[in-house]
Design an enzyme around this catalytic site. Structure first.
Site, PDB file in Angstrom:
ATOM      1  N   LEU A 102     -48.654 -60.739 -12.950  1.00  0.00           N
ATOM      2  CA  LEU A 102     -48.592 -60.322 -14.338  1.00  0.00           C
ATOM      3  C   LEU A 102     -47.523 -60.994 -15.178  1.00  0.00           C
ATOM      4  O   LEU A 102     -47.533 -60.849 -16.375  1.00  0.00           O
ATOM      5  CB  LEU A 102     -48.406 -58.803 -14.407  1.00  0.00           C
ATOM      6  CG  LEU A 102     -49.540 -58.016 -13.758  1.00  0.00           C
ATOM      7  CD1 LEU A 102     -49.203 -56.542 -13.732  1.00  0.00           C
ATOM      8  CD2 LEU A 102     -50.843 -58.256 -14.479  1.00  0.00           C
ATOM      9  N   THR A 103     -46.573 -61.686 -14.595  1.00  0.00           N
ATOM     10  CA  THR A 103     -45.543 -62.308 -15.411  1.00  0.00           C
ATOM     11  C   THR A 103     -46.062 -63.613 -15.987  1.00  0.00           C
ATOM     12  O   THR A 103     -46.548 -64.471 -15.273  1.00  0.00           O
ATOM     13  CB  THR A 103     -44.260 -62.559 -14.597  1.00  0.00           C
ATOM     14  OG1 THR A 103     -43.751 -61.298 -14.165  1.00  0.00           O
ATOM     15  CG2 THR A 103     -43.204 -63.271 -15.433  1.00  0.00           C
TER      16      THR A 103
END
Length: 198
Positions: free
Chosen positions: A162-163
């Site tokens: 998700l980053t």
């Protein structure tokens, strides 16, 4: 921004799936910046400031640097220096996973995580000849007892990829950087606005 979030533009030949976001115009109208104090530590006499919680970077990087101050890395060979860096990061991220969250909903012991005493207690876990095993048990940083237990922590749930970090610049030299590490999905950049969903 709302239309781009709800219907992300995708290249015609893209083989990736992009899920639409749930942002509404009222989300933007209701948004207010929450000002929080930065984290602060020192590393060999240098002041190091970063984002405070709910961002986890300031506490994790600050703790890792504080741990590394307990070693003479300038005299170590490259492999040993990298080994210590990786192990200090492993320790700091184990502590981050247990203790850092949104201060609006949980009490984050930022000062304790960034204390030199806590870092010294965590540094004793690092051995030059062996890697720690993960997951690593995070102690309570507010406790004054030594933290040199090599216990194994519980498996953390998988957070997913998700980053996302995005940096863009225009022909006039304006630069915009945005990073999203939240489970709301990847940031969406509006075609006509230099701002990213966070």
């Amino acid at each position: 921004m709302v239309c781009t979030t709800r219907k992300p533009p995708v290249a015609p030949r893209s083989n990736r799936t992009f899920w639409p976001g749930l942002m509404k115009a009222s989300d933007l109208a209701d948004y207010a910046v929450v000002r929080r104090d930065p984290t602060h530590t020192t590393y060999h006499g240098l002041d190091v400031y970063s984002m405070g919680p709910s961002s986890s970077g300031g506490t994790a990087v600050g703790e890792a640097l504080n741990i590394l101050e307990n070693f003479h890395l300038w005299s170590a060979d490259r492999a040993q220096a990298l080994h210590h860096y990786v192990e200090a990061s492993r320790i700091a991220f184990a502590d981050r996973n247990r203790w850092v969250g949104d201060p609006a909903f949980s009490k984050v012991p930022t000062s304790a995580l960034l204390s030199k005493e806590f870092a010294k207690n965590r540094a004793c876990l690092i051995r030059s000849e062996a890697a720690l095993s993960s997951p690593l048990a995070p102690p309570d940083p507010r406790s004054s007892t030594t933290c040199c237990s090599r216990g194994t922590g519980s498996q953390q749930p998988y957070e997913g990829p998700l980053t996302t970090h995005l940096v863009t610049a225009d022909r006039w030299g304006n630069v915009h950087a945005s990073q999203s590490s939240r489970p709301a999905g990847p940031p969406s950049l509006c075609p006509d606005v230099a701002s990213a969903q966070q």
